[in-house]
Design a protein around this motif. Structure first.
Motif, PDB file in Angstrom:
ATOM      1  N   LEU A   1       0.841  -1.190   0.000  1.00 22.79           N
ATOM      2  CA  LEU A   1       0.000   0.000   0.000  1.00 22.79           C
ATOM      3  C   LEU A   1       0.880   1.245   0.000  1.00 22.79           C
ATOM      4  N   PRO A   2       0.380   2.334  -0.553  1.00 26.64           N
ATOM      5  CA  PRO A   2       1.170   3.578  -0.630  1.00 26.64           C
ATOM      6  C   PRO A   2       1.122   4.319   0.702  1.00 26.64           C
ATOM      7  N   TRP A   3       2.014   3.982   1.621  1.00 23.95           N
ATOM      8  CA  TRP A   3       1.976   4.576   2.965  1.00 23.95           C
ATOM      9  C   TRP A   3       2.572   5.987   2.972  1.00 23.95           C
TER      10      TRP A   3
ATOM     11  N   GLU B   1       0.819  11.379  -0.109  1.00 21.65           N
ATOM     12  CA  GLU B   1       0.431  11.391  -1.524  1.00 21.65           C
ATOM     13  C   GLU B   1      -0.415  10.170  -1.863  1.00 21.65           C
ATOM     14  N   GLY B   2      -0.052   9.025  -1.268  1.00 28.24           N
ATOM     15  CA  GLY B   2      -0.824   7.814  -1.504  1.00 28.24           C
ATOM     16  C   GLY B   2      -2.243   7.939  -0.982  1.00 28.24           C
ATOM     17  N   ARG B   3      -2.372   8.532   0.199  1.00 29.47           N
ATOM     18  CA  ARG B   3      -3.707   8.772   0.751  1.00 29.47           C
ATOM     19  C   ARG B   3      -4.506   9.682  -0.174  1.00 29.47           C
ATOM     20  N   GLY B   4      -3.879  10.731  -0.659  1.00 24.37           N
ATOM     21  CA  GLY B   4      -4.570  11.660  -1.553  1.00 24.37           C
ATOM     22  C   GLY B   4      -5.023  10.992  -2.837  1.00 24.37           C
TER      23      GLY B   4
ATOM     24  N   LEU C   1      -5.728   7.726  -3.271  1.00 25.31           N
ATOM     25  CA  LEU C   1      -6.837   6.827  -2.977  1.00 25.31           C
ATOM     26  C   LEU C   1      -8.138   7.607  -2.763  1.00 25.31           C
ATOM     27  N   ARG C   2      -8.032   8.729  -2.076  1.00 27.54           N
ATOM     28  CA  ARG C   2      -9.217   9.555  -1.837  1.00 27.54           C
ATOM     29  C   ARG C   2      -9.746  10.115  -3.158  1.00 27.54           C
ATOM     30  N   LYS C   3      -8.840  10.553  -4.013  1.00 26.62           N
ATOM     31  CA  LYS C   3      -9.241  11.096  -5.311  1.00 26.62           C
ATOM     32  C   LYS C   3      -9.916  10.021  -6.156  1.00 26.62           C
ATOM     33  N   ASN C   4      -9.401   8.782  -6.064  1.00 28.84           N
ATOM     34  CA  ASN C   4     -10.007   7.678  -6.801  1.00 28.84           C
ATOM     35  C   ASN C   4     -11.470   7.481  -6.407  1.00 28.84           C
ATOM     36  N   LEU C   5     -11.740   7.578  -5.110  1.00 30.50           N
ATOM     37  CA  LEU C   5     -13.104   7.406  -4.635  1.00 30.50           C
ATOM     38  C   LEU C   5     -13.995   8.545  -5.121  1.00 30.50           C
ATOM     39  N   VAL C   6     -13.497   9.755  -5.031  1.00 30.71           N
ATOM     40  CA  VAL C   6     -14.293  10.919  -5.438  1.00 30.71           C
ATOM     41  C   VAL C   6     -14.631  10.857  -6.924  1.00 30.71           C
TER      42      VAL C   6
ATOM     43  N   CYS D   1      -2.793   9.262   9.001  1.00 31.44           N
ATOM     44  CA  CYS D   1      -2.591   9.047   7.563  1.00 31.44           C
ATOM     45  C   CYS D   1      -2.662   7.566   7.209  1.00 31.44           C
ATOM     46  N   ASN D   2      -1.939   6.707   7.940  1.00 29.71           N
ATOM     47  CA  ASN D   2      -1.899   5.287   7.602  1.00 29.71           C
ATOM     48  C   ASN D   2      -3.238   4.593   7.848  1.00 29.71           C
ATOM     49  N   THR D   3      -3.959   5.014   8.883  1.00 33.87           N
ATOM     50  CA  THR D   3      -5.295   4.458   9.114  1.00 33.87           C
ATOM     51  C   THR D   3      -6.221   4.840   7.967  1.00 33.87           C
ATOM     52  N   ASP D   4      -6.124   6.090   7.512  1.00 30.85           N
ATOM     53  CA  ASP D   4      -6.910   6.538   6.359  1.00 30.85           C
ATOM     54  C   ASP D   4      -6.605   5.684   5.135  1.00 30.85           C
ATOM     55  N   ILE D   5      -5.335   5.410   4.907  1.00 30.26           N
ATOM     56  CA  ILE D   5      -4.920   4.636   3.736  1.00 30.26           C
ATOM     57  C   ILE D   5      -5.493   3.230   3.784  1.00 30.26           C
TER      58      ILE D   5
END
Length: 457
Positions: free
Chosen positions: A164-166, A169-172, A174-179, A405-409
């Motif tokens: 996973l992208p820890w 930027e990785g969180r961003g 993944l969030r963008k993918n959902l949006v 951040c990591n929990t979000d990811i």
């Protein structure tokens, strides 16, 4: 593909994985009884590079197969082997440099429309169907035979760790993918995901946690708690928005009454299937003595595809998984079998993972390298009756007052896998129409990303 049920049992899978040179997971690519017993279809599932396992299930009860460690186009593979599985063990027949044993001296080939494991197993086309020849490798009988078989399966062999992208930027990403996500099936306006689990499993907390990630702060909602019978009594759907007051994403998470030990407590099989098929109205108050039927207020006699559930998620508590009762196990497996018949993808969310391993409690990025958690994931797969690669560990926000951040990811990654499972299934079962084909394609940024739902790459 997520709804296709493998014939390989968990016990057989465990024995087979022990033969592989490194920890791995199996991802089902082809199943003859589902995709058709056609060699062209089987061969098309092989990528140019990769590791694969071919398995044949015979009417006699024998299970035989072969492992390829190199490209399917290569004729020599010194790491390849044939195998035979019984209930107790797997018999292993590796490639040898000499020819002392006919059963173990073979090469692999994919030429002339065949998949061949030397003198052990051969799959080829005859009368437009797959034919199988098998040498009795277990007893070293020097003759080929053409036994009748029940099924043929092809698996990709993937790494046992999910990367996973820890990073922020990785969180961003993944969030963008959902949006930006849009279902590949143009008939779907949004993806409705049903969360089912026993009291205390973390269904409502997962919904709260995903919404917290999107809103940028931990939400404190009244339905979160630890009541022994669960708080949710009605069918409640939650649109996941891009931000507070923002536009809804294509994801809707649905919460229902908790599962119980048997049909007399908690959500019944009848009501669960009524929700999944789209008959149950929003806000329906579940009562075991009043099952959902045509006379139920708000009942939808002819639900549309957008009224239905598009992915079933079993939510289980990692702290409780090892002591799951026989009654709950039977309930879960019965649900899983019924849902599989509906061609709806299924996954397992394993919650409270930070409470079973100190390393994960310190940092959830160790979630896929924890031996303790791997055992919990294996048990969760066994309880529900799904492959372990369908189990997604998550940590919900409960006592925290700020985001991590990591929990979000980890949470967003689980959502990503669920959405890909829906796309994989509905793209196969509901192919686009001519009008759909001319429409603007789904977000390439999301769909070009590798899927980790069914394979640990």
């Amino acid at each position: 593909m997520a709804s296709v049920v493998a014939a390989l049992s968990l016990e057989q899978e465990t024995h087979l994985l022990k033969l592989l040179p490194e920890p791995a997971q199996l991802h089902l690519l082809y199943k003859g009884s589902r995709h058709g017993f056609n060699m062209h279809t089987l061969r098309s599932k092989f990528d140019k590079e990769g590791r694969f396992v071919v398995i044949v299930y015979f009417n006699s009860g024998d299970v035989k197969g072969g492992y390829l460690s190199k490209s399917s186009n290569e004729s020599e593979d010194q790491d390849a082997f044939a195998f035979e599985i019984n209930h107790q063990e797997v018999t292993h027949f590796p490639v040898l440099d000499d020819s002392k044993s006919k059963a173990t001296h073979f090469s692999t080939a994919m030429s002339n429309g065949c998949v061949t494991f030397g003198d052990c197993l051969k799959l080829y086309t005859e009368n437009r169907s797959i034919c199988v020849e098998s040498w009795d490798i277990m007893y070293h009988q020097g003759c080929w035979r053409e036994p009748e078989y029940l099924d043929v399966e092809l698996y990709r062999v993937g790494s046992a760790r999910r990367e996973l992208p820890w990073t922020v930027e990785g969180r961003g990403s993944l969030r963008k993918n959902l949006v930006s996500f849009k279902p590949a099936c143009r008939s779907l306006n949004r993806v409705r995901v049903l969360l089912m689990g026993p009291p205390g499993s973390g269904k409502s907390s997962f919904i709260n946690s995903v919404r917290s990630v999107m809103f940028g702060r931990v939400l404190l909602l009244p339905f979160i708690g630890t009541a022994t019978k669960g708080f949710i009594k009605k069918l409640k759907s939650y649109d996941i928005r891009s931000e507070r007051g923002g536009k809804p994403t294509a994801l809707t998470l649905c919460d229902v009454l908790a599962l119980g030990d048997g049909e007399r407590t908690g959500l019944t099989l009848t009501d669960a299937l009524a929700v999944i098929k789209g008959y149950a109205p929003e806000g329906h108050d579940f009562q075991s003595e009043a099952p959902i039927k045509a006379e139920t207020s708000g009942y939808r006699p002819v639900p549309s595809i957008n009224d239905q559930i598009h992915c079933a998620v079993f939510v289980l508590n990692a702290c409780q998984i090892m002591s799951t009762s026989d009654d709950l196990t039977e309930t879960l497996r019965t649900l899983q079998a019924e849902i599989a018949d509906l061609d709806i993808p299924q996954v397992v969310l394993l919650t409270h993972v930070d409470q079973v391993c100190h390393a994960i409690q310190e940092d959830v990025k160790f979630v896929y390298s924890s031996r303790i958690l791997q055992e919990k994931m294996q048990k969760a797969a066994e309880v529900v009756g799904l492959p372990v690669s369908y189990v997604l560990p998550v940590k919900n926000y409960s006592s925290e007052l700020s985001l991590s951040c990591n929990t979000d990811i980890l949470l967003l990654s689980a959502v990503h896998h669920i959405l890909q499972a829906v796309d994989d299934t509905y793209e196969e079962n509901h192919p686009p129409t001519t009008a759909d084909a001319s429409a603007e394609p789904p977000s390439a940024e999301f769909h070009n990303k590798p899927s980790n739902l069914l394979i640990f790459d």
